[in-house]
Design a protein around this motif. Structure first.
Motif, PDB file in Angstrom:
ATOM      1  N   VAL A  50       1.034   5.847  -0.069  1.00 52.43           N
ATOM      2  CA  VAL A  50       0.449   7.184  -0.058  1.00 52.43           C
ATOM      3  C   VAL A  50       1.480   8.146  -0.620  1.00 52.43           C
ATOM      4  CG1 VAL A  50      -1.068   6.806   1.909  1.00 52.43           C
ATOM      5  CG2 VAL A  50       1.248   7.639   2.304  1.00 52.43           C
ATOM      6  N   ILE A  55       2.988   2.376   3.264  1.00 53.35           N
ATOM      7  CA  ILE A  55       2.140   2.389   4.456  1.00 53.35           C
ATOM      8  C   ILE A  55       1.506   1.025   4.629  1.00 53.35           C
ATOM      9  CG2 ILE A  55       0.026   3.176   3.289  1.00 53.35           C
ATOM     10  CD1 ILE A  55      -0.387   5.090   5.700  1.00 53.35           C
ATOM     11  N   TRP A  56       1.124   0.706   5.864  1.00 51.86           N
ATOM     12  CA  TRP A  56       0.591  -0.617   6.153  1.00 51.86           C
ATOM     13  C   TRP A  56      -0.683  -0.874   5.352  1.00 51.86           C
ATOM     14  CZ3 TRP A  56       2.410  -4.895   6.981  1.00 51.86           C
ATOM     15  CH2 TRP A  56       1.776  -5.934   7.639  1.00 51.86           C
ATOM     16  N   GLU A  95       7.108   4.574   6.606  1.00 54.48           N
ATOM     17  CA  GLU A  95       5.745   5.039   6.843  1.00 54.48           C
ATOM     18  C   GLU A  95       5.737   6.542   7.126  1.00 54.48           C
ATOM     19  OE1 GLU A  95       2.896   2.067   8.511  1.00 54.48           O
ATOM     20  OE2 GLU A  95       4.658   1.512   9.660  1.00 54.48           O
ATOM     21  N   ASP A 139       0.853  -1.181   0.000  1.00 54.24           N
ATOM     22  CA  ASP A 139       0.000   0.000   0.000  1.00 54.24           C
ATOM     23  C   ASP A 139       0.891   1.233   0.000  1.00 54.24           C
ATOM     24  OD1 ASP A 139      -2.400   1.319  -0.131  1.00 54.24           O
ATOM     25  OD2 ASP A 139      -3.248   0.387   1.655  1.00 54.24           O
ATOM     26  N   TRP A 187       7.050  -5.574   1.618  1.00 52.28           N
ATOM     27  CA  TRP A 187       6.829  -4.608   2.692  1.00 52.28           C
ATOM     28  C   TRP A 187       8.095  -3.783   2.906  1.00 52.28           C
ATOM     29  CZ3 TRP A 187       4.196  -1.313   4.871  1.00 52.28           C
ATOM     30  CH2 TRP A 187       4.463  -0.832   6.150  1.00 52.28           C
ATOM     31  N   GLY A 229      -4.054  -1.268   3.791  1.00 48.59           N
ATOM     32  CA  GLY A 229      -5.342  -0.705   4.147  1.00 48.59           C
ATOM     33  C   GLY A 229      -5.307   0.766   4.479  1.00 48.59           C
ATOM     34  N   GLY A 230      -4.119   1.347   4.630  1.00 43.49           N
ATOM     35  CA  GLY A 230      -4.017   2.747   5.016  1.00 43.49           C
ATOM     36  C   GLY A 230      -3.677   3.685   3.884  1.00 43.49           C
ATOM     37  N   GLY A 231      -3.574   3.152   2.668  1.00 44.33           N
ATOM     38  CA  GLY A 231      -3.096   3.962   1.561  1.00 44.33           C
ATOM     39  C   GLY A 231      -4.067   4.056   0.401  1.00 44.33           C
TER      40      GLY A 231
END
Length: 314
Positions: A229, A240-241, A282, A227, A269, A243-245
């Motif tokens: 951003v 980013i982890w 992050e 993911d 990752w 689900g957060g992007g």
């Protein structure tokens, strides 16, 4: 498609200023140990940064490769690729020569491991770092084409593919540029690594993700899934982890299914390499370096969007 997990060494890019001397919980483990861990979490395969395989005294490197392959065979895992993001474009010819030689070492390692490909991005970039200050775009293109051709010929003799990552900071940062480069080189062992981070922050402003997959479908052998951003430039991009992007994982799965993708989707990752507002890591600068959590939770997350291992589907 099959789901694999990418294993990183500590401090993979040296003392990268944005991340410092980055550490992850598997970075000091032996490569065979990490193979066994990946198998425990249920993946179909494992992939390596060359630096992890080299994290032994030089005289033990060949034996480490053999032991890593033996561990994978015993665990029933495939090794899909060896990654070595090294210098192909540079105003310093000696850096470029060293980078090409380093990628050939990755190809040799991939052969011993029984992998299908070695992958790279065209370091040291063109737009990031901004080598355009020091060299023309025409010169960067020439250097990239010559380097890719050289390593593809080397790989062909080994029966391997060379997979080039489409990445926003390099001279190959758009779909049409990858197509043009591959047309000019015209070798049948050239492939494309599609990174979901790059797709959603660099490619999507110019075309839909589905169109990108459709156009590059004949070449794609690796999808590095993460993911992301940030702005549509690597300078403003952060991992980013899940689900957060900005990455649409359902769209990604559907696009891959539509083209009948049968390569590997590799969990890549990179948010453990803590960075600031620029560079890797992050955005909050916290990072997640516990790779046991990463291996377990990544697969749990991806299942929610249709990604399952071949083991699960059997």
């Amino acid at each position: 498609m099959k789901i694999s997990f990418e294993v990183w060494p500590n401090m993979p890019w040296g003392r990268l200023e944005a991340a410092g001397p980055a550490w992850n919980s598997w970075g000091d483990l032996s490569s065979p140990e990490t193979v066994r861990k990946v198998a425990e979490y249920g993946y179909d395969g494992v992939d390596f940064l060359l630096g992890h395989l080299m994290n032994v005294p030089s005289e033990q490197f060949d034996e480490n490769l053999r032991a890593t392959r033996a561990a994978a065979d015993e665990a029933g895992l495939e090794i899909f690729y060896v990654a070595n993001h090294t210098t192909f474009v540079s105003p310093r010819e000696y850096d470029r020569e060293r980078g090409i030689a380093s990628f050939k070492k990755a190809l040799d390692a991939a052969k011993v491991l029984g992998a299908r490909s070695a992958c790279t991005l065209l370091g040291d970039g063109f737009y990031d770092p901004p080598l355009n200050v020091l060299m023309s775009r025409k010169e960067a293109w020439r250097q990239a084409k010559e380097a890719i051709t050289e390593v593809a010929l080397y790989a062909k003799d080994l029966g391997l593919n060379v997979s080039i990552e489409l990445l926003q900071g390099t001279i190959l940062n758009k779909v049409e540029l990858v197509e043009r480069m591959f047309d000019e080189i015209a070798m049948d062992n050239l492939r494309v690594t599609m990174d979901t981070g790059a797709l959603y922050v660099a490619v999507k402003p110019f075309m839909s993700v589905r169109d990108a997959f459709r156009r590059l479908a004949p070449y794609i052998d690796i999808v590095q899934i993460k993911d992301e951003v940030g702005l549509p430039t690597i300078v403003g991009t952060n991992h980013i982890w899940f689900g957060g992007g900005l990455v649409d994982f359902r769209e990604t799965f559907d696009a891959l299914a539509e083209i009948g993708f049968d390569g590997c989707v590799s969990v890549e990752w990179e948010g453990w390499q803590v960075g600031g507002q620029i560079g890797v890591g992050e955005p909050a600068g916290i990072g997640l370096a516990n790779f046991d959590r990463v291996a377990e939770e990544s697969l749990e997350f991806l299942r929610e969007y249709g990604f399952t291992t071949a083991r699960e589907r059997a």
